[in-house]
Design an enzyme around this catalytic site. Structure first.
Site, PDB file in Angstrom:
ATOM      1  N   CYS A  34       6.734  68.224 -34.885  1.00 39.34           N
ATOM      2  CA  CYS A  34       7.979  68.501 -34.163  1.00 39.34           C
ATOM      3  C   CYS A  34       8.213  69.998 -33.940  1.00 39.34           C
ATOM      4  O   CYS A  34       9.064  70.380 -33.133  1.00 39.34           O
ATOM      5  CB  CYS A  34       9.164  67.884 -34.889  1.00 39.34           C
ATOM      6  N   HIS A  72      15.656  71.347 -32.910  1.00 42.40           N
ATOM      7  CA  HIS A  72      14.897  70.096 -32.851  1.00 42.40           C
ATOM      8  C   HIS A  72      15.882  68.931 -32.935  1.00 42.40           C
ATOM      9  O   HIS A  72      16.790  68.919 -33.766  1.00 42.40           O
ATOM     10  CB  HIS A  72      13.895  70.046 -34.012  1.00 42.40           C
ATOM     11  N   ASN A  89      14.434  61.185 -31.312  1.00 41.76           N
ATOM     12  CA  ASN A  89      13.552  62.278 -31.744  1.00 41.76           C
ATOM     13  C   ASN A  89      12.225  62.166 -30.997  1.00 41.76           C
ATOM     14  O   ASN A  89      11.446  61.243 -31.231  1.00 41.76           O
ATOM     15  CB  ASN A  89      13.334  62.154 -33.257  1.00 41.76           C
TER      16      ASN A  89
HETATM   17  O1  UT7 Z   1      11.225  65.187 -36.982  1.00 46.00           O
HETATM   18  C1  UT7 Z   1      11.496  64.874 -38.323  1.00 46.00           C
HETATM   19  C2  UT7 Z   1      11.636  63.384 -38.437  1.00 46.00           C
HETATM   20  N1  UT7 Z   1      12.446  62.795 -39.386  1.00 46.00           N
HETATM   21  C3  UT7 Z   1      13.748  63.094 -39.700  1.00 46.00           C
HETATM   22  O2  UT7 Z   1      14.318  64.053 -39.286  1.00 46.00           O
HETATM   23  C4  UT7 Z   1      14.450  62.129 -40.607  1.00 46.00           C
HETATM   24  C5  UT7 Z   1      15.330  62.791 -41.619  1.00 46.00           C
HETATM   25  N2  UT7 Z   1      16.162  61.832 -42.286  1.00 46.00           N
HETATM   26  C6  UT7 Z   1      17.220  61.230 -41.683  1.00 46.00           C
HETATM   27  O3  UT7 Z   1      17.503  61.502 -40.527  1.00 46.00           O
HETATM   28  C7  UT7 Z   1      18.055  60.281 -42.487  1.00 46.00           C
HETATM   29  O4  UT7 Z   1      17.638  60.330 -43.848  1.00 46.00           O
HETATM   30  C8  UT7 Z   1      17.971  58.815 -41.965  1.00 46.00           C
HETATM   31  C9  UT7 Z   1      18.685  58.696 -40.618  1.00 46.00           C
HETATM   32  C10 UT7 Z   1      16.541  58.386 -41.839  1.00 46.00           C
HETATM   33  C11 UT7 Z   1      18.678  57.878 -42.952  1.00 46.00           C
HETATM   34  O5  UT7 Z   1      20.004  58.315 -43.171  1.00 46.00           O
HETATM   35  P1  UT7 Z   1      20.551  58.468 -44.663  1.00 46.00           P
HETATM   36  O6  UT7 Z   1      21.972  58.794 -44.567  1.00 46.00           O
HETATM   37  O7  UT7 Z   1      19.645  59.441 -45.371  1.00 46.00           O
HETATM   38  O8  UT7 Z   1      20.383  57.009 -45.213  1.00 46.00           O
HETATM   39  P2  UT7 Z   1      19.543  56.507 -46.465  1.00 46.00           P
HETATM   40  O9  UT7 Z   1      18.088  56.722 -46.237  1.00 46.00           O
HETATM   41  O10 UT7 Z   1      20.163  57.109 -47.671  1.00 46.00           O
HETATM   42  O11 UT7 Z   1      19.824  54.950 -46.427  1.00 46.00           O
HETATM   43  C12 UT7 Z   1      21.113  54.417 -46.635  1.00 46.00           C
HETATM   44  C13 UT7 Z   1      21.024  52.911 -46.515  1.00 46.00           C
HETATM   45  C14 UT7 Z   1      19.881  52.302 -47.308  1.00 46.00           C
HETATM   46  O12 UT7 Z   1      20.363  51.126 -47.892  1.00 46.00           O
HETATM   47  P3  UT7 Z   1      20.693  51.079 -49.449  1.00 46.00           P
HETATM   48  O13 UT7 Z   1      19.420  51.416 -50.144  1.00 46.00           O
HETATM   49  O14 UT7 Z   1      21.776  52.087 -49.645  1.00 46.00           O
HETATM   50  O15 UT7 Z   1      21.152  49.669 -49.632  1.00 46.00           O
HETATM   51  C15 UT7 Z   1      18.865  51.950 -46.244  1.00 46.00           C
HETATM   52  O16 UT7 Z   1      18.040  50.866 -46.591  1.00 46.00           O
HETATM   53  O17 UT7 Z   1      20.810  52.538 -45.143  1.00 46.00           O
HETATM   54  C16 UT7 Z   1      19.734  51.602 -45.081  1.00 46.00           C
HETATM   55  N3  UT7 Z   1      19.067  51.732 -43.780  1.00 46.00           N
HETATM   56  C17 UT7 Z   1      19.525  51.135 -42.680  1.00 46.00           C
HETATM   57  N4  UT7 Z   1      20.561  50.315 -42.448  1.00 46.00           N
HETATM   58  C18 UT7 Z   1      20.761  49.890 -41.196  1.00 46.00           C
HETATM   59  C19 UT7 Z   1      17.975  52.446 -43.473  1.00 46.00           C
HETATM   60  N5  UT7 Z   1      17.696  52.325 -42.174  1.00 46.00           N
HETATM   61  C20 UT7 Z   1      18.637  51.508 -41.651  1.00 46.00           C
HETATM   62  C21 UT7 Z   1      18.890  51.028 -40.352  1.00 46.00           C
HETATM   63  N6  UT7 Z   1      19.963  50.215 -40.165  1.00 46.00           N
HETATM   64  N7  UT7 Z   1      18.118  51.342 -39.295  1.00 46.00           N
END
Ligand code: UT7
Length: 311
Positions: free
Chosen positions: A109, A233, A263
């Site tokens: 990225c 980004h 993204n």
């Molecule tokens: O170019 C670089 C590429 N990558 C990035 O920039 C990604 C960086 N990370 C992020 O953007 C965020 O961490 C995410 C958007 C991926 C996730 O957001 P978060 O606030 O960090 O959520 P989390 O990973 O802490 O997950 C919270 C909950 C989890 O459930 P539990 O374990 O709390 O029960 C996940 O399983 O949300 C759940 N979850 C979803 N729920 C609904 C994960 N993905 C989804 C989804 N829909 N698509």
């Protein structure tokens, strides 16, 4: 400092739009979750890097008034080339009728900013004209059953023509960084799909963005107050908010396209740059900060003085 300036630009997104609503029919997710956690509402998919790059590259050259024989180098920042080899840049070179060197660059990225800094060094070394493209088709390496990743990514391409000028430099400061110790938090094996530890990527991304931006601004001899536009980004609106807060830059100064692109990796910064230019958000002499991060963890920032051709 290099004396190169951007004289043409273009963006391209593939036709097929995938909305959050459609994703809810594929995995256990909701429009509310995706929008609140990432800021993304839809993305374009089913693109191919050579096709998207060809369209964006052709339009950027037309805008700059540059014929194929006058381009001296093609740099294509991409993580998702159509084939293992040849380089997608070679195919794009042929499609555009260029008669110069062409190479793919992979800094994920951060690729477009790596490419911009690299291009400026070539210009400084005597090269007259470079076509720089950032293009990715992440939909080709998404695991469509993994809700942690499939809601975040999309496809697209952005291109700029950079030409040597005898006037003032436009690249005022830059920073390129890589922390390979974090390579395991976001990766895609050969022939595999994206694997991501989202929370850790989020945490490191905010630090990497702020550090790269600060280093580039220090080297440019400017402060955040001097910036007219920030082109971050486009991974997650919350990452952008957190890093700009650390830098003391108001969100109004950021260019944002992620709501409708997701993204797009190496395409993300040029897509947001072109969007801001076309919206009339930059004027001659304005300072622009481009800042990205990605798998690697790679990060890159550049401070650019906007100096488009007049007339
Ligand atoms: O170019 C670089 C590429 N990558 C990035 O920039 C990604 C960086 N990370 C992020 O953007 C965020 O961490 C995410 C958007 C991926 C996730 O957001 P978060 O606030 O960090 O959520 P989390 O990973 O802490 O997950 C919270 C909950 C989890 O459930 P539990 O374990 O709390 O029960 C996940 O399983 O949300 C759940 N979850 C979803 N729920 C609904 C994960 N993905 C989804 C989804 N829909 N698509």
């Amino acid at each position: 400092m290099p004396h190169g300036r951007i004289t043409g630009w273009a963006a391209h997104l593939p036709e097929r739009v995938l909305t959050n609503a459609e994703l809810t029919t594929m995995v256990d997710t909701s429009d509310e979750w995706i929008t609140a956690r990432s800021g993304i509402r839809s993305r374009h998919v089913d693109g191919r890097v050579t096709e998207m790059s060809t369209v964006a590259g052709r339009e950027a050259m037309a805008m700059a008034g540059v014929t194929p024989d006058r381009v001296d180098l093609l740099l294509l920042a991409t993580t998702t080339p159509d084939q293992q080899f040849p380089a997608s840049a070679s195919v794009v070179q042929h499609n555009l009728g260029l008669t110069c060197g062409a190479v793919d660059m992979n800094a994920v990225c951060s690729g477009f900013v790596y490419g911009l800094v690299t291009a400026m060094q070539f210009i400084n070394g005597g090269v007259e004209r470079i076509l720089l493209i950032g293009s990715d088709a992440l939909s080709s390496i998404i695991d469509w059953e993994d809700r942690n990743t499939c809601v975040l990514f999309g496809d697209g391409a952005g291109a700029v023509v950079i030409e040597r000028t005898g006037d003032q430099p436009s690249l005022l400061g830059w920073d390129l960084m890589s922390d390979g110790s974090a390579a395991g938090i976001l990766y895609c094996d050969q022939g595999g799909k994206i694997v991501m530890h989202g929370r850790e990527v989020f945490r490191q991304a905010v630090l990497a963005m702020a550090s790269a931006a600060e280093n580039a601004m220090t080297r440019a001899g400017i402060t955040a107050d001097d910036l007219a536009l920030v082109v971050p980004h486009q991974a997650n609106i919350r990452i952008i908010e957190a890093s700009l807060k650390r830098l003391g830059i108001p969100m109004e100064r950021a260019s944002l396209v992620l709501a409708h692109t997701g993204n797009t990796s190496a395409a993300s910064i040029p897509l947001a740059l072109v969007d801001a230019i076309e919206a009339g958000r930059v004027a001659q002499g304005d300072l622009i900060l481009m800042v990205g991060f990605g798998a690697g963890m790679s990060s890159a920032a550049a401070v650019l003085r906007w100096d488009p051709p007049t007339g």
